[in-house]
Scaffold this motif. Structure first.
Motif, PDB file in Angstrom:
ATOM      1  N   ALA A  35       0.824  -1.214   0.000  1.00 61.67           N
ATOM      2  CA  ALA A  35       0.000   0.000   0.000  1.00 61.67           C
ATOM      3  C   ALA A  35       0.859   1.264   0.000  1.00 61.67           C
ATOM      4  CB  ALA A  35      -0.940   0.003   1.203  1.00 61.67           C
ATOM      5  N   PRO A  91       2.600   2.115  -4.607  1.00 61.32           N
ATOM      6  CA  PRO A  91       1.606   1.918  -5.674  1.00 61.32           C
ATOM      7  C   PRO A  91       2.221   1.692  -7.052  1.00 61.32           C
ATOM      8  CG  PRO A  91       1.552   4.190  -4.823  1.00 61.32           C
ATOM      9  CD  PRO A  91       2.386   3.390  -3.882  1.00 61.32           C
ATOM     10  N   LEU A 122      -8.057  -7.023  -4.579  1.00 55.50           N
ATOM     11  CA  LEU A 122      -8.061  -5.772  -3.812  1.00 55.50           C
ATOM     12  C   LEU A 122      -7.098  -4.753  -4.420  1.00 55.50           C
ATOM     13  CD1 LEU A 122      -8.177  -6.996  -0.096  1.00 55.50           C
ATOM     14  CD2 LEU A 122     -10.007  -5.847  -1.371  1.00 55.50           C
ATOM     15  N   GLN A 123      -5.993  -5.237  -4.980  1.00 57.77           N
ATOM     16  CA  GLN A 123      -5.032  -4.299  -5.590  1.00 57.77           C
ATOM     17  C   GLN A 123      -5.677  -3.506  -6.724  1.00 57.77           C
ATOM     18  OE1 GLN A 123      -1.518  -6.588  -6.561  1.00 57.77           O
ATOM     19  NE2 GLN A 123      -0.761  -6.489  -4.475  1.00 57.77           N
ATOM     20  N   GLN A 180      -8.939  -2.794  -7.161  1.00 58.06           N
ATOM     21  CA  GLN A 180      -9.897  -1.837  -6.603  1.00 58.06           C
ATOM     22  C   GLN A 180      -9.179  -0.660  -5.940  1.00 58.06           C
ATOM     23  OE1 GLN A 180     -13.417  -3.503  -4.490  1.00 58.06           O
ATOM     24  NE2 GLN A 180     -12.579  -5.492  -5.017  1.00 58.06           N
ATOM     25  N   TRP A 181      -8.076  -0.947  -5.252  1.00 56.24           N
ATOM     26  CA  TRP A 181      -7.337   0.093  -4.548  1.00 56.24           C
ATOM     27  C   TRP A 181      -6.605   1.021  -5.529  1.00 56.24           C
ATOM     28  CZ3 TRP A 181      -1.757   0.075  -4.169  1.00 56.24           C
ATOM     29  CH2 TRP A 181      -1.248   1.080  -3.350  1.00 56.24           C
ATOM     30  N   ASP A 193      -9.120   3.370  -7.033  1.00 60.98           N
ATOM     31  CA  ASP A 193      -9.843   4.270  -6.135  1.00 60.98           C
ATOM     32  C   ASP A 193      -9.278   4.160  -4.721  1.00 60.98           C
ATOM     33  OD1 ASP A 193     -11.728   5.994  -5.157  1.00 60.98           O
ATOM     34  OD2 ASP A 193     -13.452   4.895  -5.944  1.00 60.98           O
ATOM     35  N   PRO A 194      -8.068   4.700  -4.522  1.00 57.46           N
ATOM     36  CA  PRO A 194      -7.395   4.511  -3.224  1.00 57.46           C
ATOM     37  C   PRO A 194      -8.153   5.120  -2.049  1.00 57.46           C
ATOM     38  CG  PRO A 194      -6.084   5.933  -4.697  1.00 57.46           C
ATOM     39  CD  PRO A 194      -7.224   5.397  -5.502  1.00 57.46           C
ATOM     40  N   GLU A 195      -8.956   6.165  -2.308  1.00 58.28           N
ATOM     41  CA  GLU A 195      -9.721   6.775  -1.208  1.00 58.28           C
ATOM     42  C   GLU A 195     -10.841   5.853  -0.743  1.00 58.28           C
ATOM     43  OE1 GLU A 195      -8.926   9.904   0.028  1.00 58.28           O
ATOM     44  OE2 GLU A 195      -7.192   9.543  -1.281  1.00 58.28           O
ATOM     45  N   VAL A 214     -11.029   2.440  -1.054  1.00 60.64           N
ATOM     46  CA  VAL A 214     -10.698   1.061  -0.691  1.00 60.64           C
ATOM     47  C   VAL A 214      -9.513   1.034   0.280  1.00 60.64           C
ATOM     48  CG1 VAL A 214      -9.957  -1.186  -1.572  1.00 60.64           C
ATOM     49  CG2 VAL A 214     -11.554   0.226  -2.902  1.00 60.64           C
ATOM     50  N   ASP A 215      -9.766   0.534   1.479  1.00 60.95           N
ATOM     51  CA  ASP A 215      -8.713   0.349   2.483  1.00 60.95           C
ATOM     52  C   ASP A 215      -8.132  -1.045   2.278  1.00 60.95           C
ATOM     53  OD1 ASP A 215      -7.149  -0.065   4.726  1.00 60.95           O
ATOM     54  OD2 ASP A 215      -8.824  -0.064   6.125  1.00 60.95           O
ATOM     55  N   MET A 216      -7.103  -1.128   1.448  1.00 63.73           N
ATOM     56  CA  MET A 216      -6.577  -2.444   1.052  1.00 63.73           C
ATOM     57  C   MET A 216      -6.088  -3.261   2.248  1.00 63.73           C
ATOM     58  SD  MET A 216      -3.934  -3.409  -2.024  1.00 63.73           S
ATOM     59  CE  MET A 216      -2.457  -2.606  -1.420  1.00 63.73           C
TER      60      MET A 216
END
Lengths: 193, 193
Positions: B94, B97, B164-165, B167-168, B171-173, B175-177
């Protein structure tokens, strides 16, 4: 142009777009993501490549239209949406590797800077997470048997579907995609056959 | 060439390769997947593009070498491999990126026909599933608390990390990976803070 003619032209253009999207899907199914060139699609619908570019300026724009079309077909009205139907969707996907490959390849590209499909995927995932959370809430209320909320379960459910697709596309003999997805639903407490 | 000189040349070539891979990682971190061109990497190590092609014939070959290097750094000796260390790996990812983007973009491309990174990813996933199954077996024995075997849990665990990677990255805001990954480990019955 009289109003009636404007409307007719618009309908014709929409029909043409739908026809092109259908042709793109057929070309993808036959030749895969890499083989689905604009020229192959143009040829199938009897357009020049220039004529096709009038409707879809890039290959990415056309592929996004194909995926939006799939979203429309796969979606159920919100009130009928149910978690167990996802099993059927994953089983269906396991029978159409070319479309899954197109989705997965375009998703991969979309995370790079300024990619034309990025906003489609960002919007799609926000919406899919919301729909899945709503379906989980309708089934389980505020907490699933695991103790997780619907909102925290939704991204995991989506991640499992996407992640399994990559493993399955790379090695279909080694990965039982529908079986693994059913395993995940059981982890959530879903009664699955 | 005398034997000593052959060995020296080989060592020099390996050092050069390592230097190029390091430069590629730096260029990726600065400019992302799309900006990481062979010419940018060549410039950073003071080679012509032709000189770089001697070591890596394509951009994909260079990127695969970068990912193999990452695999080597991230891997722990099998005997020390533990499920809870994956939380630290996801937290570390995280914070980087650009490398995750490179991995995710190349994974997406690799599922297309005849892609040069396909065999790397196919082999990597077979090996990662095996290592994770072995770690789960060491911790839980034949069955996890969920009732699933280690072999059936491993592909799910890998799928969640990969999914999850995407989605994150998109949209990093939203999704709390690392948080989502901890949620998944709790589903498995893992004690997580």
């Amino acid at each position: 142009m009289p109003y009636g003619d404007v409307m007719k032209a618009r309908v014709r253009s929409e029909e043409r777009r739908a026809e092109i999207v259908g042709a793109a899907l057929a070309v993808i199914a036959e030749r895969g993501y890499r083989g689905a060139s604009l020229s192959a699609v143009a040829e199938r619908v009897g357009l020049t490549q220039q004529g096709l570019l009038h409707h879809f300026p890039t290959k990415e724009a056309l592929l996004v239209a194909v995926l939006q079309d799939r979203d429309r077909w796969d979606a159920l009205p919100d009130t009928r949406w149910r978690v167990d139907l996802l099993v059927a969707l994953v089983e269906y996907n396991a029978m159409r590797p070319a479309v899954v490959q197109t989705f997965s390849a375009l998703l991969g590209e979309s995370v790079t800077e300024g990619h034309p499909a990025r906003s489609y995927f960002t919007g799609r995932y926000a919406q899919v997470r919301e729909s899945i959370a709503a379906a989980l809430r309708a089934e389980y209320g505020d907490r699933l048997p695991s103790g997780l909320t619907p909102e925290r379960t939704a991204p995991l459910l989506v991640a499992v579907m996407d992640g399994l697709q990559y493993q399955w596309l790379l090695d279909p003999e080694a990965v039982d995609m529908p079986g693994a997805f059913r395993d995940f639903l059981r982890l959530l407490g879903e009664p699955v056959d």
